[in-house]
Design a protein around this motif. Sequence first.
Motif, PDB file in Angstrom:
ATOM      1  N   ASP A 152      23.721   5.390 142.212  1.00 31.31           N
ATOM      2  CA  ASP A 152      22.454   5.815 142.807  1.00 31.31           C
ATOM      3  C   ASP A 152      21.301   5.853 141.807  1.00 31.31           C
ATOM      4  O   ASP A 152      20.137   5.983 142.215  1.00 31.31           O
ATOM      5  CB  ASP A 152      22.616   7.205 143.442  1.00 31.31           C
ATOM      6  N   THR A 153      21.594   5.780 140.532  1.00 33.15           N
ATOM      7  CA  THR A 153      20.511   5.823 139.547  1.00 33.15           C
ATOM      8  C   THR A 153      19.771   4.492 139.456  1.00 33.15           C
ATOM      9  O   THR A 153      18.682   4.440 138.888  1.00 33.15           O
ATOM     10  CB  THR A 153      21.053   6.188 138.152  1.00 33.15           C
ATOM     11  N   TRP A 154      20.352   3.423 139.988  1.00 39.04           N
ATOM     12  CA  TRP A 154      19.684   2.127 139.985  1.00 39.04           C
ATOM     13  C   TRP A 154      18.595   2.136 141.056  1.00 39.04           C
ATOM     14  O   TRP A 154      18.853   2.425 142.218  1.00 39.04           O
ATOM     15  CB  TRP A 154      20.675   1.006 140.277  1.00 39.04           C
ATOM     16  N   ARG A 155      17.383   1.832 140.667  1.00 39.01           N
ATOM     17  CA  ARG A 155      16.255   1.819 141.586  1.00 39.01           C
ATOM     18  C   ARG A 155      15.803   0.382 141.840  1.00 39.01           C
ATOM     19  O   ARG A 155      15.655  -0.388 140.900  1.00 39.01           O
ATOM     20  CB  ARG A 155      15.085   2.635 141.022  1.00 39.01           C
ATOM     21  N   GLN A 156      15.614   0.084 143.097  1.00 34.48           N
ATOM     22  CA  GLN A 156      15.186  -1.268 143.454  1.00 34.48           C
ATOM     23  C   GLN A 156      13.783  -1.539 142.907  1.00 34.48           C
ATOM     24  O   GLN A 156      12.911  -0.671 142.930  1.00 34.48           O
ATOM     25  CB  GLN A 156      15.179  -1.423 144.977  1.00 34.48           C
ATOM     26  N   ALA A 157      13.561  -2.737 142.415  1.00 40.31           N
ATOM     27  CA  ALA A 157      12.234  -3.125 141.951  1.00 40.31           C
ATOM     28  C   ALA A 157      11.291  -3.211 143.144  1.00 40.31           C
ATOM     29  O   ALA A 157      11.625  -3.782 144.178  1.00 40.31           O
ATOM     30  CB  ALA A 157      12.296  -4.474 141.240  1.00 40.31           C
ATOM     31  N   ARG A 158      10.106  -2.622 143.000  1.00 39.23           N
ATOM     32  CA  ARG A 158       9.150  -2.572 144.092  1.00 39.23           C
ATOM     33  C   ARG A 158       7.980  -3.495 143.829  1.00 39.23           C
ATOM     34  O   ARG A 158       7.564  -3.683 142.670  1.00 39.23           O
ATOM     35  CB  ARG A 158       8.599  -1.159 144.290  1.00 39.23           C
ATOM     36  N   LEU A 159       7.459  -4.062 144.890  1.00 40.64           N
ATOM     37  CA  LEU A 159       6.275  -4.908 144.772  1.00 40.64           C
ATOM     38  C   LEU A 159       5.055  -4.081 144.363  1.00 40.64           C
ATOM     39  O   LEU A 159       4.221  -4.524 143.587  1.00 40.64           O
ATOM     40  CB  LEU A 159       6.004  -5.611 146.104  1.00 40.64           C
ATOM     41  N   PHE A 160       4.966  -2.853 144.900  1.00 40.21           N
ATOM     42  CA  PHE A 160       3.858  -1.956 144.580  1.00 40.21           C
ATOM     43  C   PHE A 160       4.412  -0.694 143.926  1.00 40.21           C
ATOM     44  O   PHE A 160       4.687   0.291 144.611  1.00 40.21           O
ATOM     45  CB  PHE A 160       3.073  -1.583 145.841  1.00 40.21           C
ATOM     46  N   PRO A 161       4.617  -0.679 142.611  1.00 45.02           N
ATOM     47  CA  PRO A 161       5.156   0.519 141.959  1.00 45.02           C
ATOM     48  C   PRO A 161       4.150   1.658 141.992  1.00 45.02           C
ATOM     49  O   PRO A 161       2.945   1.449 141.863  1.00 45.02           O
ATOM     50  CB  PRO A 161       5.429   0.047 140.530  1.00 45.02           C
ATOM     51  N   VAL A 162       4.658   2.887 142.169  1.00 46.33           N
ATOM     52  CA  VAL A 162       3.760   4.041 142.254  1.00 46.33           C
ATOM     53  C   VAL A 162       4.075   5.186 141.301  1.00 46.33           C
ATOM     54  O   VAL A 162       3.241   6.073 141.150  1.00 46.33           O
ATOM     55  CB  VAL A 162       3.742   4.606 143.695  1.00 46.33           C
ATOM     56  N   PRO A 163       5.235   5.238 140.635  1.00 43.74           N
ATOM     57  CA  PRO A 163       5.522   6.416 139.812  1.00 43.74           C
ATOM     58  C   PRO A 163       4.493   6.695 138.731  1.00 43.74           C
ATOM     59  O   PRO A 163       4.295   7.840 138.348  1.00 43.74           O
ATOM     60  CB  PRO A 163       6.887   6.090 139.204  1.00 43.74           C
ATOM     61  N   ALA A 164       3.795   5.673 138.208  1.00 45.89           N
ATOM     62  CA  ALA A 164       2.878   5.878 137.082  1.00 45.89           C
ATOM     63  C   ALA A 164       1.516   6.418 137.515  1.00 45.89           C
ATOM     64  O   ALA A 164       0.697   6.751 136.673  1.00 45.89           O
ATOM     65  CB  ALA A 164       2.684   4.574 136.320  1.00 45.89           C
ATOM     66  N   LEU A 165       1.257   6.496 138.818  1.00 51.61           N
ATOM     67  CA  LEU A 165      -0.054   6.960 139.279  1.00 51.61           C
ATOM     68  C   LEU A 165      -0.234   8.440 138.967  1.00 51.61           C
ATOM     69  O   LEU A 165       0.583   9.272 139.358  1.00 51.61           O
ATOM     70  CB  LEU A 165      -0.183   6.728 140.786  1.00 51.61           C
ATOM     71  N   ARG A 215      -8.481   8.832 140.842  1.00 52.61           N
ATOM     72  CA  ARG A 215      -9.166   7.551 140.761  1.00 52.61           C
ATOM     73  C   ARG A 215      -8.167   6.402 140.730  1.00 52.61           C
ATOM     74  O   ARG A 215      -8.366   5.362 141.383  1.00 52.61           O
ATOM     75  CB  ARG A 215     -10.057   7.505 139.505  1.00 52.61           C
ATOM     76  N   GLU A 216      -7.080   6.566 139.991  1.00 57.32           N
ATOM     77  CA  GLU A 216      -6.045   5.530 139.957  1.00 57.32           C
ATOM     78  C   GLU A 216      -5.433   5.338 141.337  1.00 57.32           C
ATOM     79  O   GLU A 216      -5.172   4.211 141.767  1.00 57.32           O
ATOM     80  CB  GLU A 216      -4.958   5.905 138.949  1.00 57.32           C
ATOM     81  N   ARG A 217      -5.198   6.440 142.035  1.00 56.34           N
ATOM     82  CA  ARG A 217      -4.608   6.340 143.371  1.00 56.34           C
ATOM     83  C   ARG A 217      -5.540   5.604 144.323  1.00 56.34           C
ATOM     84  O   ARG A 217      -5.106   4.744 145.097  1.00 56.34           O
ATOM     85  CB  ARG A 217      -4.299   7.743 143.903  1.00 56.34           C
ATOM     86  N   THR A 267      -6.479   1.022 147.614  1.00 60.47           N
ATOM     87  CA  THR A 267      -7.432   0.093 148.219  1.00 60.47           C
ATOM     88  C   THR A 267      -7.024  -1.350 147.979  1.00 60.47           C
ATOM     89  O   THR A 267      -6.999  -2.170 148.906  1.00 60.47           O
ATOM     90  CB  THR A 267      -8.841   0.327 147.650  1.00 60.47           C
ATOM     91  N   SER A 268      -6.686  -1.679 146.740  1.00 60.35           N
ATOM     92  CA  SER A 268      -6.331  -3.052 146.402  1.00 60.35           C
ATOM     93  C   SER A 268      -5.065  -3.488 147.118  1.00 60.35           C
ATOM     94  O   SER A 268      -4.985  -4.607 147.649  1.00 60.35           O
ATOM     95  CB  SER A 268      -6.162  -3.187 144.884  1.00 60.35           C
ATOM     96  N   VAL A 269      -4.070  -2.604 147.145  1.00 57.98           N
ATOM     97  CA  VAL A 269      -2.805  -2.936 147.806  1.00 57.98           C
ATOM     98  C   VAL A 269      -3.026  -3.207 149.288  1.00 57.98           C
ATOM     99  O   VAL A 269      -2.582  -4.223 149.842  1.00 57.98           O
ATOM    100  CB  VAL A 269      -1.786  -1.799 147.602  1.00 57.98           C
ATOM    101  N   LEU A 270      -3.715  -2.291 149.957  1.00 53.78           N
ATOM    102  CA  LEU A 270      -3.911  -2.443 151.397  1.00 53.78           C
ATOM    103  C   LEU A 270      -4.728  -3.688 151.722  1.00 53.78           C
ATOM    104  O   LEU A 270      -4.358  -4.479 152.599  1.00 53.78           O
ATOM    105  CB  LEU A 270      -4.593  -1.207 151.962  1.00 53.78           C
ATOM    106  N   LEU A 271      -5.852  -3.881 151.040  1.00 59.96           N
ATOM    107  CA  LEU A 271      -6.719  -5.018 151.359  1.00 59.96           C
ATOM    108  C   LEU A 271      -6.024  -6.346 151.099  1.00 59.96           C
ATOM    109  O   LEU A 271      -6.213  -7.317 151.852  1.00 59.96           O
ATOM    110  CB  LEU A 271      -8.015  -4.932 150.561  1.00 59.96           C
ATOM    111  N   GLU A 280     -10.887 -12.551 154.011  1.00 58.41           N
ATOM    112  CA  GLU A 280     -10.764 -12.364 152.577  1.00 58.41           C
ATOM    113  C   GLU A 280     -11.176 -10.931 152.249  1.00 58.41           C
ATOM    114  O   GLU A 280     -12.089 -10.378 152.873  1.00 58.41           O
ATOM    115  CB  GLU A 280     -11.633 -13.345 151.793  1.00 58.41           C
ATOM    116  N   THR A 281     -10.495 -10.355 151.266  1.00 61.69           N
ATOM    117  CA  THR A 281     -10.786  -8.974 150.893  1.00 61.69           C
ATOM    118  C   THR A 281     -11.034  -8.897 149.398  1.00 61.69           C
ATOM    119  O   THR A 281     -10.478  -9.677 148.616  1.00 61.69           O
ATOM    120  CB  THR A 281      -9.613  -8.052 151.277  1.00 61.69           C
ATOM    121  N   PHE A 282     -11.875  -7.938 148.994  1.00 59.43           N
ATOM    122  CA  PHE A 282     -12.277  -7.800 147.603  1.00 59.43           C
ATOM    123  C   PHE A 282     -12.266  -6.323 147.216  1.00 59.43           C
ATOM    124  O   PHE A 282     -12.497  -5.447 148.057  1.00 59.43           O
ATOM    125  CB  PHE A 282     -13.687  -8.378 147.398  1.00 59.43           C
TER     126      PHE A 282
END
Length: 680
Positions: free
Chosen positions: A268-281, A285-287, A292-296, A321-323
Amino acid sequence: MSKGANVGLMALSEDATSVRVGLGWSSETGGGDADVSVLFLGEKGKVRSDADFFFYNNPTAADGSVQLLGKTPTDSGSEDRISLDLSVVPPDVAQIIVAASRDEGERFGDLDGLRLTVCDGAGEALLGFSIEDAGVESAFVFAEFYRRGDEWKFRAVGQGYESGLAGLAMDFGIDVDDSVDEVADEDPAVIPAQQTVSSGEERPAEALKETVETAQSAETAQAAVPVPAAEPAAEPAEEAPPQVRRPRTVRKKVTLPKVAKKSLAENDTWRQARLFPVPALKSDRERETRATSVLLSVMAQIPEFGRRLTAGFGAPAGRMETFAEVSLPHGDARKRPDGVIRVERAGKLWTALVETKTNGNPFKDQQVQDYLDIAARRGYEAVITLGNDVALEGSPLVDVKIDGRRKHKVVLWHLSWAEVAHQAQLLIRHEGVGNAAHAWLLQELLHYLQHENSGCHGFQNMGPAWVPVRRGIDDETLSQGDTRAVEVVESWERLVRQVCLRLGGELGQKVLPVQRVRRATDSQARRRELADVLCRDGRLGAELRIEGAQGILAITADLRTGKLRTSIEVPAPEQGYPLTWAKRLIRQLADAPADVHVQTLLAGQDDGPRGTLERLRPEPADLLPRGEGEITGFRLSLFKGMGSTRGNAESGFIRSVDDAVDRFYGTVVTPLERAPGRAR
């Protein structure tokens, strides 16, 4: 408008090529539902093919000219909305019929406030049409849009049908096939239909990747197979006529796929690699920047998803297109909105500025005002605020002024993170998207939104008035007319609407709050009345109508006792004996919690026999009245302690409401839906 009246759309608005149609209704009992549908008709007043029929089993046109946006709660009931892009309607379509229908056995005469409204692309109301004489009809043609030369006109129709949606559809040339009671998810509602992929409620992202890999392996294997030498041609067999599926007004039954195979992780300690990692947030402002970038980016890559989120804001169906972090001039300074959405259709551009908030942070009025001014000067169509709060009618999230003297209109819209997650869930778990890669991408987005570090969990705080109001109720110092009680009622309404979005996304069914109000009730007056009830009784209440459920799910938060009560009333069967009813009910709830309360409902009486499942399981006959009394149904209830804090922490009130609804629906309501003989 009156019945039979007509008007040209260009005479009402310069922005009438894209319109939003809403069908609203209300009910003092809170019951009742209706569904909109749209038909394209040719010059002869009939559909060109069955593909011209848009309804709950076929909600979107491939060219984006029609999108059924679904139901939304209003202050006086519910409204079902349609987006029509008249600029891309095929030239051989002469009429667009807007209709509505009710389920079998239900009549429009049982609903109040039947009204159709039309808004232009800027969200400004253009016209309305009410039906006052509804009776036994189960379907209605409310209105039609029709061509006169190069102009689109609107006519109020108001024609009823007692034969329901199927009869209405056949009257316009649709070949309806309702010969079966259930329609599998793989069976399209109308031909031609887009092939879709659904990930399933319990199917993680790796299962979707496995689907892609399996398909690729199959293609490779097929390419490696030697091609045998050609054989003499046989006599051509007579071709069988193609099997053409006809539209079915029976609602599609969604079949969820099987659970994915066991993970290949060693532990269970193995964590799947994520396309959008979030633990470092870490910071807000970072959030905001990451969210915004992920959703758009996902909106731009998955057309079904991007169009679903923007259609209600008047955006056309086109190339998106999104910016992110775009710098725009504003006087002597420069402003930097969190994002920009741009859609191109037939050489025309639709543009919206996006301002994002996460982690419950409020919007700044002046900042949003600046973006509205920038959009007006640059000819943009909209400003979208994206945050945790759920918008309410009559209670705006930001205080801004829109200059009505400007010829170019800019509309301020709000989108909640709960709505974003709701639409993602509907697509990947129930309705399907274009391919497995898109489904996997949406699954990753959903994982990101639901992660504790993303800050995108939706409505998270009952507000500063929550603690003072609870204390005032405890020590009996809260008086009717206290404005803080109104603030708590508004927060409660936001929470209930978010519960509906979350539960509806998970179930893939419509979940709406029930509004038991009189027609044309003012939203603020209604909230003041509810606030007085809170001050007097110390209770907050809500009711949810869940498609397929046997009754209305009621939620009561008793702030005096600190208890949450979830309940549902189940009607008594039309045939059989009372003891048989009681035994069957107890048997259906075999796996329900032992502390579920069951009460027998008696005609004309407020107090029937009651008990917990723990006591009733060995003695179901205890539910029968000892004297005279007609059993009309049973009320099932479950009690839970409520959180003490205002937020969404483990000890918070919001979390306790979510948990109570989930537990009650999963352990009590679901077994009743799955019981033999009950329609799901």
